[in-house]
Motif scaffolding. Structure first.
Motif, PDB file in Angstrom:
ATOM      1  N   LEU A  91      41.750  64.413   7.590  1.00 28.25           N
ATOM      2  CA  LEU A  91      41.457  64.410   6.149  1.00 28.25           C
ATOM      3  C   LEU A  91      42.736  64.219   5.340  1.00 28.25           C
ATOM      4  O   LEU A  91      42.728  63.540   4.308  1.00 28.25           O
ATOM      5  CB  LEU A  91      40.747  65.695   5.745  1.00 28.25           C
ATOM      6  N   LYS A  92      43.815  64.778   5.814  1.00 25.76           N
ATOM      7  CA  LYS A  92      45.112  64.571   5.158  1.00 25.76           C
ATOM      8  C   LYS A  92      45.488  63.083   5.231  1.00 25.76           C
ATOM      9  O   LYS A  92      45.967  62.509   4.252  1.00 25.76           O
ATOM     10  CB  LYS A  92      46.169  65.427   5.848  1.00 25.76           C
ATOM     11  N   PHE A  93      45.232  62.459   6.388  1.00 29.85           N
ATOM     12  CA  PHE A  93      45.476  61.024   6.543  1.00 29.85           C
ATOM     13  C   PHE A  93      44.619  60.236   5.563  1.00 29.85           C
ATOM     14  O   PHE A  93      45.103  59.309   4.909  1.00 29.85           O
ATOM     15  CB  PHE A  93      45.196  60.590   7.988  1.00 29.85           C
ATOM     16  N   VAL A  94      43.341  60.583   5.446  1.00 35.88           N
ATOM     17  CA  VAL A  94      42.442  59.900   4.509  1.00 35.88           C
ATOM     18  C   VAL A  94      42.961  60.030   3.088  1.00 35.88           C
ATOM     19  O   VAL A  94      43.010  59.050   2.333  1.00 35.88           O
ATOM     20  CB  VAL A  94      40.993  60.434   4.611  1.00 35.88           C
ATOM     21  N   GLU A  95      43.368  61.227   2.715  1.00 33.05           N
ATOM     22  CA  GLU A  95      43.865  61.451   1.355  1.00 33.05           C
ATOM     23  C   GLU A  95      45.122  60.623   1.082  1.00 33.05           C
ATOM     24  O   GLU A  95      45.244  59.987   0.036  1.00 33.05           O
ATOM     25  CB  GLU A  95      44.146  62.938   1.127  1.00 33.05           C
ATOM     26  N   GLU A  96      46.058  60.616   2.027  1.00 40.18           N
ATOM     27  CA  GLU A  96      47.325  59.906   1.839  1.00 40.18           C
ATOM     28  C   GLU A  96      47.160  58.390   1.895  1.00 40.18           C
ATOM     29  O   GLU A  96      47.966  57.654   1.330  1.00 40.18           O
ATOM     30  CB  GLU A  96      48.336  60.354   2.893  1.00 40.18           C
ATOM     31  N   HIS A  97      46.130  57.902   2.576  1.00 40.88           N
ATOM     32  CA  HIS A  97      45.919  56.464   2.744  1.00 40.88           C
ATOM     33  C   HIS A  97      44.553  56.043   2.200  1.00 40.88           C
ATOM     34  O   HIS A  97      43.930  55.109   2.696  1.00 40.88           O
ATOM     35  CB  HIS A  97      46.039  56.092   4.231  1.00 40.88           C
ATOM     36  N   TYR A  98      44.104  56.739   1.167  1.00 42.71           N
ATOM     37  CA  TYR A  98      42.746  56.551   0.668  1.00 42.71           C
ATOM     38  C   TYR A  98      42.441  55.108   0.281  1.00 42.71           C
ATOM     39  O   TYR A  98      41.395  54.573   0.653  1.00 42.71           O
ATOM     40  CB  TYR A  98      42.480  57.491  -0.516  1.00 42.71           C
ATOM     41  N   LEU A  99      43.332  54.462  -0.447  1.00 37.77           N
ATOM     42  CA  LEU A  99      43.054  53.096  -0.892  1.00 37.77           C
ATOM     43  C   LEU A  99      42.909  52.141   0.286  1.00 37.77           C
ATOM     44  O   LEU A  99      42.095  51.217   0.246  1.00 37.77           O
ATOM     45  CB  LEU A  99      44.145  52.610  -1.850  1.00 37.77           C
ATOM     46  N   GLN A 100      43.660  52.377   1.343  1.00 37.53           N
ATOM     47  CA  GLN A 100      43.540  51.531   2.528  1.00 37.53           C
ATOM     48  C   GLN A 100      42.258  51.866   3.293  1.00 37.53           C
ATOM     49  O   GLN A 100      41.520  50.960   3.685  1.00 37.53           O
ATOM     50  CB  GLN A 100      44.760  51.724   3.429  1.00 37.53           C
ATOM     51  N   ILE A 101      42.007  53.143   3.518  1.00 37.59           N
ATOM     52  CA  ILE A 101      40.850  53.572   4.310  1.00 37.59           C
ATOM     53  C   ILE A 101      39.534  53.091   3.695  1.00 37.59           C
ATOM     54  O   ILE A 101      38.611  52.728   4.404  1.00 37.59           O
ATOM     55  CB  ILE A 101      40.830  55.116   4.470  1.00 37.59           C
ATOM     56  N   LYS A 102      39.434  53.082   2.379  1.00 39.02           N
ATOM     57  CA  LYS A 102      38.178  52.659   1.757  1.00 39.02           C
ATOM     58  C   LYS A 102      38.061  51.142   1.661  1.00 39.02           C
ATOM     59  O   LYS A 102      37.061  50.622   1.181  1.00 39.02           O
ATOM     60  CB  LYS A 102      37.981  53.313   0.393  1.00 39.02           C
ATOM     61  N   ASN A 103      39.064  50.422   2.177  1.00 37.31           N
ATOM     62  CA  ASN A 103      39.042  48.965   2.212  1.00 37.31           C
ATOM     63  C   ASN A 103      38.437  48.515   3.534  1.00 37.31           C
ATOM     64  O   ASN A 103      38.988  48.754   4.604  1.00 37.31           O
ATOM     65  CB  ASN A 103      40.467  48.433   2.044  1.00 37.31           C
ATOM     66  N   TYR A 104      37.299  47.850   3.456  1.00 37.19           N
ATOM     67  CA  TYR A 104      36.579  47.422   4.661  1.00 37.19           C
ATOM     68  C   TYR A 104      37.445  46.547   5.564  1.00 37.19           C
ATOM     69  O   TYR A 104      37.468  46.737   6.787  1.00 37.19           O
ATOM     70  CB  TYR A 104      35.299  46.687   4.255  1.00 37.19           C
ATOM     71  N   GLN A 105      38.179  45.618   4.993  1.00 34.81           N
ATOM     72  CA  GLN A 105      38.998  44.707   5.793  1.00 34.81           C
ATOM     73  C   GLN A 105      40.099  45.461   6.548  1.00 34.81           C
ATOM     74  O   GLN A 105      40.412  45.140   7.687  1.00 34.81           O
ATOM     75  CB  GLN A 105      39.606  43.607   4.919  1.00 34.81           C
ATOM     76  N   TYR A 106      40.663  46.475   5.926  1.00 33.09           N
ATOM     77  CA  TYR A 106      41.674  47.312   6.590  1.00 33.09           C
ATOM     78  C   TYR A 106      41.082  47.965   7.844  1.00 33.09           C
ATOM     79  O   TYR A 106      41.724  48.006   8.893  1.00 33.09           O
ATOM     80  CB  TYR A 106      42.165  48.384   5.606  1.00 33.09           C
ATOM     81  N   CYS A 107      39.864  48.445   7.736  1.00 32.99           N
ATOM     82  CA  CYS A 107      39.205  49.083   8.875  1.00 32.99           C
ATOM     83  C   CYS A 107      38.882  48.066   9.971  1.00 32.99           C
ATOM     84  O   CYS A 107      39.046  48.358  11.158  1.00 32.99           O
ATOM     85  CB  CYS A 107      37.953  49.824   8.416  1.00 32.99           C
ATOM     86  N   VAL A 108      38.449  46.874   9.579  1.00 35.72           N
ATOM     87  CA  VAL A 108      38.165  45.822  10.560  1.00 35.72           C
ATOM     88  C   VAL A 108      39.452  45.453  11.301  1.00 35.72           C
ATOM     89  O   VAL A 108      39.465  45.340  12.534  1.00 35.72           O
ATOM     90  CB  VAL A 108      37.542  44.578   9.871  1.00 35.72           C
ATOM     91  N   GLU A 109      40.539  45.282  10.566  1.00 33.41           N
ATOM     92  CA  GLU A 109      41.828  44.958  11.189  1.00 33.41           C
ATOM     93  C   GLU A 109      42.296  46.112  12.083  1.00 33.41           C
ATOM     94  O   GLU A 109      42.895  45.877  13.138  1.00 33.41           O
ATOM     95  CB  GLU A 109      42.866  44.642  10.119  1.00 33.41           C
TER      96      GLU A 109
END
Length: 132
Positions: A91-109
């Motif tokens: 959850l700390k990772f999600v908070e610190e990288h929120y804009l990336q995590i909520k980006n679908y393309q980032y997750c696909v990559e």
């Protein structure tokens, strides 16, 4: 094993940033879900498992990604064997990288990086399975 009441309270405190972003929370015995628009972030203690994870689901795309794996391949974050501590770190990772995590393309990559990681460490995984 289900999420205990004390862990549930602590998890909700750590994940409070999601509610501040406007996510709605739902809960069941093994999970806490946060939903907003096309995204669902799930904190999961799977039944009959000693593990925990955080998942991000893109509803319209019908795709689910493991934040634990993304954190491993993106930031070399190795999770904890303690279920609560693992979720807290993720959850700390999600908070610190929120804009990336909520980006679908980032997750696909990230999934491509996960595939590469698994291929590079195939012997380690195979040996781990053989030693069970």
């Amino acid at each position: 094993m289900a999420i205990t009441d004390s862990e549930r309270i602590k998890i909700k405190k750590v994940a409070e940033f999601l509610e501040n972003f406007g996510y709605a929370r739902k809960e069941d015995q093994y999970s806490i879900y946060y939903s907003l628009n096309n995204i669902c972030i799930s904190i999961v203690y799977p039944p009959n498992s000693e593990e925990s994870d955080v998942y991000i689901r893109f509803i319209e795309e019908n795709q689910v990604f493991s934040v634990g794996w993304i954190a491993l391949v993106r930031k070399n974050l190795i999770g904890s064997n303690d279920k609560f501590l693992n979720v807290k770190e993720l959850l700390k990772f999600v908070e610190e990288h929120y804009l990336q995590i909520k980006n679908y393309q980032y997750c696909v990559e990230s999934n491509k990086l996960i595939d590469k990681y698994v291929e590079e460490h195939r012997n380690k995984f195979e040996n781990g399975i053989l030693n069970l």
